[in-house]
Design an enzyme around this catalytic site. Structure first.
Site, PDB file in Angstrom:
ATOM      1  N   ASP A 190      36.956  37.650  34.005  1.00  0.00           N
ATOM      2  CA  ASP A 190      35.408  37.418  33.394  1.00  0.00           C
ATOM      3  C   ASP A 190      35.615  38.142  31.976  1.00  0.00           C
ATOM      4  OD1 ASP A 190      34.871  36.304  35.898  1.00  0.00           O
ATOM      5  OD2 ASP A 190      33.926  38.069  36.704  1.00  0.00           O
TER       6      ASP A 190
ATOM      7  N   ASP B  22      42.309  31.499  29.245  1.00  0.00           N
ATOM      8  CA  ASP B  22      42.182  30.457  28.146  1.00  0.00           C
ATOM      9  C   ASP B  22      41.248  30.850  27.057  1.00  0.00           C
ATOM     10  OD1 ASP B  22      39.756  30.217  29.699  1.00  0.00           O
ATOM     11  OD2 ASP B  22      39.396  28.381  28.949  1.00  0.00           O
TER      12      ASP B  22
ATOM     13  N   TYR C 263      41.042  28.082  38.126  1.00  0.00           N
ATOM     14  CA  TYR C 263      40.751  28.092  36.583  1.00  0.00           C
ATOM     15  C   TYR C 263      41.571  27.373  35.665  1.00  0.00           C
ATOM     16  CZ  TYR C 263      36.133  30.325  37.349  1.00  0.00           C
ATOM     17  OH  TYR C 263      34.852  30.673  37.949  1.00  0.00           O
TER      18      TYR C 263
HETATM   19  N1  SAM Z   1      41.988  34.359  39.397  1.00  0.00           N
HETATM   20  C1  SAM Z   1      41.000  32.965  39.829  1.00  0.00           C
HETATM   21  C2  SAM Z   1      41.461  32.012  39.019  1.00  0.00           C
HETATM   22  O1  SAM Z   1      42.151  32.246  38.147  1.00  0.00           O
HETATM   23  O2  SAM Z   1      41.263  30.877  39.492  1.00  0.00           O
HETATM   24  C3  SAM Z   1      39.540  33.464  39.593  1.00  0.00           C
HETATM   25  C4  SAM Z   1      38.810  33.633  38.211  1.00  0.00           C
HETATM   26  S1  SAM Z   1      37.414  33.889  38.357  1.00  0.00           S
HETATM   27  C5  SAM Z   1      36.884  33.707  36.489  1.00  0.00           C
HETATM   28  C6  SAM Z   1      37.179  35.847  38.159  1.00  0.00           C
HETATM   29  C7  SAM Z   1      37.057  36.324  39.398  1.00  0.00           C
HETATM   30  O3  SAM Z   1      37.263  37.794  39.389  1.00  0.00           O
HETATM   31  C8  SAM Z   1      35.736  36.158  40.193  1.00  0.00           C
HETATM   32  O4  SAM Z   1      35.819  35.704  41.529  1.00  0.00           O
HETATM   33  C9  SAM Z   1      35.028  37.631  40.182  1.00  0.00           C
HETATM   34  O5  SAM Z   1      34.259  37.757  41.096  1.00  0.00           O
HETATM   35  C10 SAM Z   1      36.269  38.326  40.160  1.00  0.00           C
HETATM   36  N2  SAM Z   1      36.112  39.618  39.600  1.00  0.00           N
HETATM   37  C11 SAM Z   1      35.585  40.173  38.219  1.00  0.00           C
HETATM   38  N3  SAM Z   1      35.502  41.200  38.152  1.00  0.00           N
HETATM   39  C12 SAM Z   1      36.240  42.101  39.209  1.00  0.00           C
HETATM   40  C13 SAM Z   1      36.027  43.326  39.677  1.00  0.00           C
HETATM   41  N4  SAM Z   1      35.941  44.385  38.802  1.00  0.00           N
HETATM   42  N5  SAM Z   1      36.774  43.582  40.819  1.00  0.00           N
HETATM   43  C14 SAM Z   1      37.013  42.356  41.888  1.00  0.00           C
HETATM   44  N6  SAM Z   1      36.765  41.203  41.323  1.00  0.00           N
HETATM   45  C15 SAM Z   1      36.404  40.994  40.295  1.00  0.00           C
END
Ligand code: SAM
Length: 225
Positions: free
Chosen positions: A119, A155, A196
């Site tokens: 994120d 990206d 993603y």
């Molecule tokens: N890695 C996957 C992909 O590339 O398809 C998912 C990407 S998604 C944008 C980011 C994921 O990271 C989300 O599911 C979010 O809930 C998780 N996430 C964000 N901050 C986190 C944290 N501090 N601890 C654990 N998970 C986290």
């Protein structure tokens, strides 16, 4: 990624054998969970788990742990695992915020860390929450074995530039950097796509990637997996 709260997701997670409940109790003993001495690689923010599970199928002698903050997202990973003909013995999931990762893994217990499409937290005041921030790098420093490395893909150009700028102050160095992974013969070799990544590269976005290690780590050759 945050899916709508899904009724019953906490119950499904609570009963799932793929999820390690009370992960703090496994600190220093993760290999026992897998019943072998294979290296442990983790993905932080694994989303629905596609990357982690594809890696696990390709590398049966590595143990993979996927960490995800939200129950509604973790539920999807569990459902994906349940659809496998036979569940992958080298995969486990943890539902937690990676902010407390040091409570779950002991010093040097992790061989590799993956961050995929983390994120972006675009507001400056939220920089500390970005998974490739210096605050998180300090946490990874504690749990990653000396010769280990971290791989990050995104990206998001702003996030990638931010992440590169965090390396020196945090005491890490880049072993490899790509600004267009899918056209990069060396770094793109054997690339395993995430959910993603597939979505954003289909829109024509270039994918950025770095591989990093601690500054004082002897020369590493992060070839292959
Ligand atoms: N890695 C996957 C992909 O590339 O398809 C998912 C990407 S998604 C944008 C980011 C994921 O990271 C989300 O599911 C979010 O809930 C998780 N996430 C964000 N901050 C986190 C944290 N501090 N601890 C654990 N998970 C986290």
């Amino acid at each position: 990624m945050r899916l709508r709260n899904i009724a019953g997701s906490r119950e499904v997670i609570g009963e799932s054998d793929f999820v390690v409940h009370e992960p703090e109790k496994q600190k220093g003993n993760w290999r026992k969970i897998f019943g072998n001495n294979n290296p442990i690689h983790i993905e932080i923010g694994m989303g629905k788990g596609r990357f982690l599970m594809d890696m696990a199928r390709m590398h049966p002698f590595i143990n993979y742990i996927g960490i995800e903050k939200y129950s509604s997202v973790l539920l999807r990973a569990i459902q994906k695992m349940e659809k496998e003909e036979s569940p992958l013995p080298n995969v486990r999931f943890i539902r937690m915020d990676a902010e407390s990762i040091e409570a779950v893994f002991s010093e040097g217990e992790v061989g590799r860390i993956y961050l995929n499409f983390s994120d972006p937290w675009p507001k400056d005041r939220h920089a500390k929450r970005r998974l490739p921030s210096r605050e998180f790098l300090a946490r990874y420093d504690k749990i990653l074995e000396k010769a280990g490395w971290l791989e990050f893909k995104t990206d998001n150009a702003d996030l990638f530039h931010f992440a590169l700028g965090e390396l020196e102050p945090a005491g890490w160095k880049a072993l490899g950097v790509s600004y267009d992974l899918h056209r990069d013969e060396k770094m793109g070799k054997d690339n395993v796509m995430t959910e993603y990544e597939e979505r954003f590269s289909a829109l024509g976005n270039p994918i950025y990637k770095y591989v990093i290690a601690r500054d004082d780590t002897a020369a590493l050759e992060p070839e292959g997996q």
